[in-house]
Design a protein around this motif. Structure first.
Motif: not given
Length: 740
Positions: A189-195, A511-522
């Motif tokens: 969810l973070v990797s696709i828009p960032r790419r 709700a633990f989806i925040l862990l991979p989201v934050c890890a990829t985002l930052f």
């Protein structure tokens, strides 16, 4: 009687919906076949590989179609025109049972066994099956052990035995798949828009390609050396004619046929090839040793093919991106002539050079930014819906986008809601599936165009099948209480919510989806790699500054090294030779251009070691003795590219200038070359003669002057009488830097 006939005649018929569903399934089948054709050669691929992999991809795609139909059938709108596609509950139940249990069997039994079967090095099918079962024994022991513990818990909580076994199996399979799906989907969810955002910047895209070049090239060289070591080991094995080796002569001859060693004088191949790291041959040749050697050889061949394909695609992307960037001056873009093996759209185009420039330089970046913004909002809605669906389901954004009509307080789903639901599911599945290709913990498995290894194809297909059911049910929980009326919930959901543990796990764990989201985002993965070393490669991040972090030196993956490496590689035909040697079909697409830069007459040079390896080099990229002792008669082994515009000292030369540079660029290049080749004036060199160096500047208090005292160390190759005033500030004369 008349009223009953009128009522039956006015009731809608599911026949149009059934026809639409069949046509949609046919279209899905065609798309799956095209995907298989892209990664596998259909004609030469055995049936035991094509059929299971086809169903492993076809069944998850069919679930994307079944979920909207199930929603519309359970929450049917009263308006006939707004009902959309619906089916009878009995037909839906049969469809869900077929899709679920066939996917379950493929995920946990069929694909793992066939994967190890294809990876086995034995020759006989019976031995391959036994080897596959032995390899999966530990995996099944863990699965069955977890199932036994779960069965005990369900028996204690539920108190009945009739549904305990089936519910335990389905719930445990769902929980394990949900853990993997949430992690991979959060990353995607973070990797696709960032790419998309990063690719919209053409110069930044070229910088990232150059940053990745040294790492890909080094892996390709390592794969080739590993393969050559195995080939040398097989050549050594083929020279054994007596003893235990005589019992397996047919097998050894097959291994020799699989290698690329020269048929004449194989004993001298070790002098020219290999790294010398091949394992010594055992005294007794056994069947197990030959099976392991065959397995390693097949893996090495596929690894070499993988990195050759990755390197060819990187070169192609670098050439095309550089062409797009350079077209800003001429307003014309031409990628060159397409190869015969290219696709239809590469060989036939309606664009002129000017319209192609407008499309790639202006329109494509704008579309990428617009799509990235849209997908970023979609990712934010998915993450928000995951967080609030347990406590505040009425705040779910996805629920309001799918459930559109409300009549007399009842939620309803129409045709528009079905389309939106299918789009949400496609994006969630794409985020999870794309992350599978970026995670680097899969034992070297990869998808290669037209040359994917059978074991890799089975493994990726099993992951797609494993993630389909958790993602499907997880999406339905976004819709509030409406999903409890569906056939899928009656078939699977009530078994997952059979115990309090399963219910709370289903609502709280997403709700633990925040862990991979934050890890990829930052950029947490990059920070971990920098702390623990460059060998930690868990996730492939597209970081444009990967080679500029503190501690990175030339040769560790900087973009400058990648730029020079790409230019040197394009000057020769080594990439084309590797592509033909690995697999002619794997080097598809437009052929990489070959730059031919003629050597300067009267100057002998040699090509620098590729990839930063080899002996010491001078600032000009040649060996210390090649440029000074070769003389005019020496000829270079390979033409050298103009990899940098900077040249230090009086020996700087200017190679052929591009013909399409404008007046200001040409003036800037000439001015820079004039400054770079400017020698220190004589009067400036004589300044300081006879002046003693003060003690605070490190002088010893002797009679030696500043110029004489520094001439021996700062003169370099220009003679002992030269002096560089830059050493007054602590900078080396040969380095060209002033340090304050």
């Amino acid at each position: 009687m008349t009223m009953e006939t009128a009522t039956s005649s006015s009731s809608p018929s599911p026949v149009p919906s059934l026809v639409f569903a069949l046509v949609a399934l046919l279209c899905i089948s065609v798309v799956v076949l095209l995907i298989l054709r892209y990664y596998l050669p259909l004609r030469s691929t055995p049936g035991y590989l094509l059929v299971p992999v086809f169903f492993a991809l076809w069944l998850p795609a069919s679930m994307v179609l079944l979920v909207p139909i199930d929603l519309a059938s359970s929450a049917m709108a009263d308006d006939v025109d707004a009902r959309g596609i619906w089916l009878d509950p009995k037909a839906l139940r049969v469809s869900w049972r077929i899709a679920y249990w066939l996917t379950f069997a493929l995920t946990w039994f069929i694909l793992p066994i066939l994967g190890e079967y294809s990876d086995s090095g034995y020759r006989e099918p019976r031995q391959k099956v036994l080897d596959s079962l032995y390899a999966n024994a530990q995996y099944y022991a863990i699965v069955f052990g977890s199932g036994a513990l779960g069965l005990v818990y369900v028996l204690i909580s539920y108190g009945h035995f009739s549904e305990s076994l089936k519910s335990t199996v389905m719930a445990l399979a769902y929980c394990w798949g949900l853990v993997l799906a949430i992690y991979l989907m959060g990353h995607g969810l973070v990797s696709i828009p960032r790419r998309l955002f990063r690719n919209a910047n053409i110069s930044g895209r070229l910088r990232r390609i150059q940053t990745q070049a040294p790492r890909v090239y080094e892996k390709m060289e390592d794969a080739e050396m590993d393969l050559e070591d195995l080939e040398l080991q097989i050549a050594e094995l083929s020279r054994r004619k007596g003893g235990s080796a005589s019992l397996f002569q047919d097998w050894i001859e097959e291994l020799v046929d699989m290698t690329n060693l020269p048929e004449s004088q194989p004993s001298q191949a070790g002098i020219l090839r290999g790294s010398g790291n091949q394992s010594p041959l055992p005294n007794v040749i056994t069947e197990k040793y030959l099976a392991e050697l065959t397995r390693r050889l097949v893996r090495a061949k596929h690894a070499r093919s993988r990195y050759v394909d990755e390197w060819n695609r990187l070169l192609q992307d670098a050439v095309e991106t550089q062409a797009i960037l350079d077209s800003a001056a001429s307003k014309k873009l031409d990628f060159g002539k397409a190869s015969p093996s290219s696709g239809f759209w590469d060989r036939h185009t309606l664009f002129t050079p000017y319209t192609r420039f407008l499309f790639h330089y202006h329109l494509v970046p704008c579309l990428q930014i617009a799509l990235a913004v849209l997908l970023s909002l979609a990712s934010l809605c998915i993450v928000w819906s995951e967080l609030v669906k347990g406590l505040f389901p009425q705040l779910s954004v996805i629920r309001y986008s799918v459930v559109q009509q409300r009549d007399r307080g009842k939620d309803q789903v129409g045709l528009v809601g079905q389309v939106v639901a299918a789009l949400w599911m496609v994006y969630m599945c794409a985020a999870a599936f794309i992350s599978i290709t970026e995670v680097k913990v899969w034992r070297g498995r990869a998808l290669v165009r037209r040359n994917t290894a059978p074991e890799s194809a089975f493994w990726y297909a099993s992951q797609v099948a494993r993630l389909s059911v958790p993602l499907t049910y997880n999406f339905m929980t976004f819709l509030g209480g409406i999903y409890r009326d569906t056939v899928f919930y009656d078939f699977l959901g009530q078994l997952i919510n059979l115990t309090p543990l399963g219910k709370w796990f289903d609502y709280l764990f997403p709700a633990f989806i925040l862990l991979p989201v934050c890890a990829t985002l930052f950029g947490l993965y990059g920070k971990i790699r920098r702390i623990f070393g460059s060998g930690i490669d868990v996730l492939e991040e597209e970081d444009g500054d990967n080679g500029d972090w503190p501690g990175a030196a030339f040769g560790t993956g900087s973009w400058r090294e990648g730029r020079d490496l790409i230019e040197r590689e394009l000057n020769g035909s080594s990439s084309a030779i590797r592509a033909r040697r690995a697999d002619p079909a794997s080097a598809g697409g437009r052929s990489a251009p070959i730059l031919s830069i003629p050597a300067r007459p009267g100057r002998g040079t040699t090509a620098p070691p590729r990839g930063g390896r080899g002996g010491p080099t001078t600032p000009f990229g040649t060996s210390p003795t090649a440029g000074t002792t070769a003389g005019p008669a020496a000829t270079p082994r390979r033409p050298q590219a103009n990899t940098s515009a900077r040249r230090v000292g009086r020996a700087a030369v200017v190679l052929d200038e591009p013909e399409d540079e404008n007046f200001f660029e040409a003036l800037g290049h000439r001015f820079r070359n004039t400054i770079d080749t400017f020698d220190t004036p004589k009067w400036l060199q004589d300044i300081g003669q006879g002046i003693k160096k003060p003690k605070w500047m490190g002088g010893g208090g002797g009679d030696e002057g500043l110029g004489r005292g520094s001439s021996s160390s700062s003169g370099g190759g220009a003679g002992g009488g030269r002096t560089d005033v830059r050493r007054w500030f602590g900078g080396g004369g040969g380095e060209g830097r002033i340090r304050l």
